[in-house]
Design an enzyme around this catalytic site. Structure first.
Site, PDB file in Angstrom:
ATOM      1  NE  ARG A   1      -4.464  -1.627   0.401  1.00 15.82           N
ATOM      2  CZ  ARG A   1      -5.188  -2.296   1.202  1.00 15.82           C
ATOM      3  NH1 ARG A   1      -5.443  -1.097   2.038  1.00 15.82           N
ATOM      4  NH2 ARG A   1      -6.066  -2.796   0.745  1.00 15.82           N
TER       5      ARG A   1
ATOM      6  CG  ASP B   1      -9.080  -3.197  -4.155  1.00 15.79           C
ATOM      7  OD1 ASP B   1      -8.506  -2.144  -3.261  1.00 15.79           O
ATOM      8  OD2 ASP B   1     -10.012  -4.392  -3.772  1.00 15.79           O
TER       9      ASP B   1
ATOM     10  NE  ARG C   1      -9.464   7.271  -3.334  1.00 21.19           N
ATOM     11  CZ  ARG C   1     -10.699   6.977  -2.552  1.00 21.19           C
ATOM     12  NH1 ARG C   1     -11.929   8.558  -3.718  1.00 21.19           N
ATOM     13  NH2 ARG C   1     -11.437   6.747  -1.588  1.00 21.19           N
TER      14      ARG C   1
ATOM     15  CE1 TYR D   1     -13.344  -7.838   2.179  1.00 23.37           C
ATOM     16  CE2 TYR D   1     -11.866  -9.008   0.853  1.00 23.37           C
ATOM     17  CZ  TYR D   1     -11.922  -8.066   2.189  1.00 23.37           C
ATOM     18  OH  TYR D   1     -10.826  -7.632   3.146  1.00 23.37           O
TER      19      TYR D   1
ATOM     20  NE  ARG E   1      -7.014   5.357   2.122  1.00 23.60           N
ATOM     21  CZ  ARG E   1      -8.245   4.932   3.418  1.00 23.60           C
ATOM     22  NH1 ARG E   1      -9.056   5.081   3.322  1.00 23.60           N
ATOM     23  NH2 ARG E   1      -7.882   3.321   3.387  1.00 23.60           N
TER      24      ARG E   1
HETATM   25  O1  CP3 Z   1      -0.267  -1.934  -2.503  1.00 26.59           O
HETATM   26  C1  CP3 Z   1      -0.063  -1.270  -3.192  1.00 26.59           C
HETATM   27  O2  CP3 Z   1      -0.191  -0.068  -3.161  1.00 26.59           O
HETATM   28  C2  CP3 Z   1      -1.036  -1.685  -4.511  1.00 26.59           C
HETATM   29  C3  CP3 Z   1      -2.614  -1.005  -4.214  1.00 26.59           C
HETATM   30  C4  CP3 Z   1      -3.482  -2.371  -3.497  1.00 26.59           C
HETATM   31  C5  CP3 Z   1      -4.613  -2.028  -2.996  1.00 26.59           C
HETATM   32  N1  CP3 Z   1      -5.301  -2.676  -2.764  1.00 26.59           N
HETATM   33  C6  CP3 Z   1      -4.832  -0.140  -3.248  1.00 26.59           C
HETATM   34  C7  CP3 Z   1      -6.216   0.101  -2.168  1.00 26.59           C
HETATM   35  C8  CP3 Z   1      -3.203  -3.603  -3.454  1.00 26.59           C
HETATM   36  C9  CP3 Z   1      -1.962  -4.222  -3.685  1.00 26.59           C
HETATM   37  C10 CP3 Z   1      -4.276  -3.898  -2.573  1.00 26.59           C
HETATM   38  C11 CP3 Z   1      -5.283  -5.115  -2.391  1.00 26.59           C
HETATM   39  C12 CP3 Z   1      -6.015  -5.502  -1.641  1.00 26.59           C
HETATM   40  N2  CP3 Z   1      -7.007  -5.250  -1.532  1.00 26.59           N
HETATM   41  C13 CP3 Z   1      -5.815  -6.654  -0.418  1.00 26.59           C
HETATM   42  C14 CP3 Z   1      -4.685  -7.175  -0.440  1.00 26.59           C
HETATM   43  C15 CP3 Z   1      -3.844  -7.296   0.572  1.00 26.59           C
HETATM   44  C16 CP3 Z   1      -4.389  -6.673   1.824  1.00 26.59           C
HETATM   45  O3  CP3 Z   1      -4.322  -5.579   2.135  1.00 26.59           O
HETATM   46  O4  CP3 Z   1      -5.118  -7.747   2.422  1.00 26.59           O
HETATM   47  C17 CP3 Z   1      -7.571  -6.637   0.016  1.00 26.59           C
HETATM   48  C18 CP3 Z   1      -7.671  -7.910   1.565  1.00 26.59           C
HETATM   49  C19 CP3 Z   1      -8.525  -5.502  -1.018  1.00 26.59           C
HETATM   50  C20 CP3 Z   1      -9.721  -5.317  -0.549  1.00 26.59           C
HETATM   51  C21 CP3 Z   1      -9.837  -3.749  -0.434  1.00 26.59           C
HETATM   52  N3  CP3 Z   1      -9.766  -2.449  -0.465  1.00 26.59           N
HETATM   53  C22 CP3 Z   1      -9.687  -3.370   1.567  1.00 26.59           C
HETATM   54  C23 CP3 Z   1     -10.287  -4.431   2.410  1.00 26.59           C
HETATM   55  C24 CP3 Z   1     -10.144  -1.979   1.160  1.00 26.59           C
HETATM   56  C25 CP3 Z   1     -10.731  -1.059   2.235  1.00 26.59           C
HETATM   57  C26 CP3 Z   1      -9.886  -0.893   3.172  1.00 26.59           C
HETATM   58  C27 CP3 Z   1      -8.776   0.549   3.099  1.00 26.59           C
HETATM   59  O5  CP3 Z   1      -7.631   0.876   3.284  1.00 26.59           O
HETATM   60  O6  CP3 Z   1      -9.294   1.234   3.040  1.00 26.59           O
HETATM   61  C28 CP3 Z   1      -9.740  -1.605  -0.296  1.00 26.59           C
HETATM   62  C29 CP3 Z   1      -9.396  -0.019  -0.642  1.00 26.59           C
HETATM   63  C30 CP3 Z   1      -8.000   0.124  -1.011  1.00 26.59           C
HETATM   64  N4  CP3 Z   1      -7.267  -0.889  -1.700  1.00 26.59           N
HETATM   65  C31 CP3 Z   1      -7.213   1.441  -0.745  1.00 26.59           C
HETATM   66  C32 CP3 Z   1      -6.480   1.780  -1.548  1.00 26.59           C
HETATM   67  C33 CP3 Z   1      -5.417   2.085  -1.452  1.00 26.59           C
HETATM   68  C34 CP3 Z   1      -7.934   2.302   0.033  1.00 26.59           C
HETATM   69  C35 CP3 Z   1      -9.067   2.952  -0.721  1.00 26.59           C
HETATM   70  C36 CP3 Z   1      -8.854   4.524  -0.778  1.00 26.59           C
HETATM   71  O7  CP3 Z   1      -8.437   5.549  -1.338  1.00 26.59           O
HETATM   72  O8  CP3 Z   1      -9.720   5.332   0.211  1.00 26.59           O
END
Ligand code: CP3
Length: 337
Positions: A19, A69, A32, A144, A23
């Site tokens: 990540r 994602d 964003r 999910y 944010r």
């Molecule tokens: O690592 C990176 O920089 C690459 C981008 C990336 C994202 N999600 C961006 C993201 C990667 C590799 C993921 C994987 C992902 N997504 C997983 C597996 C890894 C982990 O975190 O366990 C899972 C379970 C998801 C599903 C997901 N996406 C959830 C549960 C959420 C909400 C939680 C949160 O942090 O808000 C997301 C949203 C998400 N994916 C964000 C980002 C940067 C935040 C979104 C925002 O900008 O509001």
């Protein structure tokens, strides 16, 4: 990074963060906002390239991970998906009768903006920066799809697997096939490495872990290697605990992503068979100071003599101070044996 994933030792080790585009960065929050929704950002190659490059420009990480994602895979199979501020992903819960109706014909068309992002990233990134493509593991994606939202323990998906074992097997096989095809296209487009995120592998019992985590991930690795034998696959079975032992051999993954709960003594044993990646507690990065420096030092001491990719044990959290990220990178990069 590529040499390390193939089993060579480099010290100081290569470093990146899960990540790393996110944010905690003001420039991410700004882009964003311009994109509209989170999904609009994932499917807009101009902006997805921009946010992927932001942490590379700012910190010079050794690897860059495609901004997207894991849930774009079910979305590309025709499931609805949106992200709500503060609630995370929301989908319509999948029913047994819908599994055979998942739409595979338009899968790659739907994902073509992501392939375009990968192509542009490989062209724009410095040659020495490794580009990581990724997907979710079938089990984690299925959790999910079945619950329709995040849950603390993925009870709905576990129940679904017990009540409908054959349907669950069909779903996991379909997700494995589609995810492998998705990773292969990312590699075709320029990804140097691919990572499989199994964030929810820790909630299953022994038989469930074997059937729902190990076998589907092994299937993806087989298919990716049939197309691209030399591309390392990193697998991250978060929360696998004692089941990390044997997981590399059982899945064919080149490298293991370790969450922060893996004791460094266990990590050292796992490293005898190949590269490990991790595993700093993201809360140490939030705390900074001694909590951070001691955590980093412990990892470098325990794992610095073998193939190590320095990383967090899970994603960086939004409240993390940027100064702590800078301190982490400078400590890793200035480490000497
Ligand atoms: O690592 C990176 O920089 C690459 C981008 C990336 C994202 N999600 C961006 C993201 C990667 C590799 C993921 C994987 C992902 N997504 C997983 C597996 C890894 C982990 O975190 O366990 C899972 C379970 C998801 C599903 C997901 N996406 C959830 C549960 C959420 C909400 C939680 C949160 O942090 O808000 C997301 C949203 C998400 N994916 C964000 C980002 C940067 C935040 C979104 C925002 O900008 O509001």
């Amino acid at each position: 990074m590529l040499d390390v994933l193939r089993g060579k030792t480099a010290f100081p080790p290569p470093v990146w963060m899960m990540r790393q585009a996110g944010r905690y960065l003001p420039e991410y929050r700004e882009t964003r906002k311009r994109a509209g929704s989170f999904l609009d950002l994932c499917y807009n190659p101009d902006l997805a390239v921009e946010v992927t490059l932001q942490p590379i420009r700012r910190f010079g990480f050794d690897a860059s991970i495609l901004f997207s994602d894991i849930l774009v895979v079910p979305h590309a199979l025709g499931r609805d998906l949106h992200f709500e501020e503060g609630r995370g992903p929301l989908m319509t819960p999948l029913e047994v009768a819908e599994i055979d109706g998942l739409e595979t014909e338009r899968f790659h068309v739907n994902l073509s903006p992501i392939y375009e992002t990968v192509r542009r990233l490989r062209a724009d990134l410095p040659d020495e920066t490794t580009l990581i493509g990724f997907c979710g593991a079938p089990w984690t994606v299925a959790t999910y799809m079945i619950a329709g939202h995040g849950t603390p323990d993925q009870a709905p998906a576990r129940l679904f697997a017990y009540r409908h074992p054959q349907a669950m097997r069909r779903l996991l096989k379909l997700l494995a096939d589609q995810s492998a095809a998705y990773l292969i296209r990312q590699i075709d487009a320029g990804a140097d490495v691919v990572q499989i995120f199994d964030s929810w592998s820790g909630v299953l019992d022994g038989a469930g872990f074997q059937a729902s985590c190990v076998e589907p991930v092994a299937e993806i690795v087989r298919q990716v290697h049939a197309a691209h034998p030399d591309v390392p696959v990193v697998a991250f079975p978060k929360g696998a605990g004692s089941r990390y032992d044997g997981y590399r051999a059982a899945t064919g993954a080149a490298a293991l992503g370790l969450d922060w709960t893996v004791p460094l003594a266990q990590a050292r044993c796992l490293q005898k068979d190949g590269a490990v990646q991790g595993n700093l507690d993201p809360q140490r990065l939030v705390a900074g100071g001694e909590a951070l420096s001691e955590g980093i030092e412990a990892i470098l001491d325990a794992l610095g003599d073998g193939p190590l990719v320095f990383n967090l044990g899970h994603g960086i959290t939004p409240e993390t101070p940027i100064a702590h990220v800078e301190a982490m990178i400078s400590q890793v990069r200035s480490a000497r044996k």
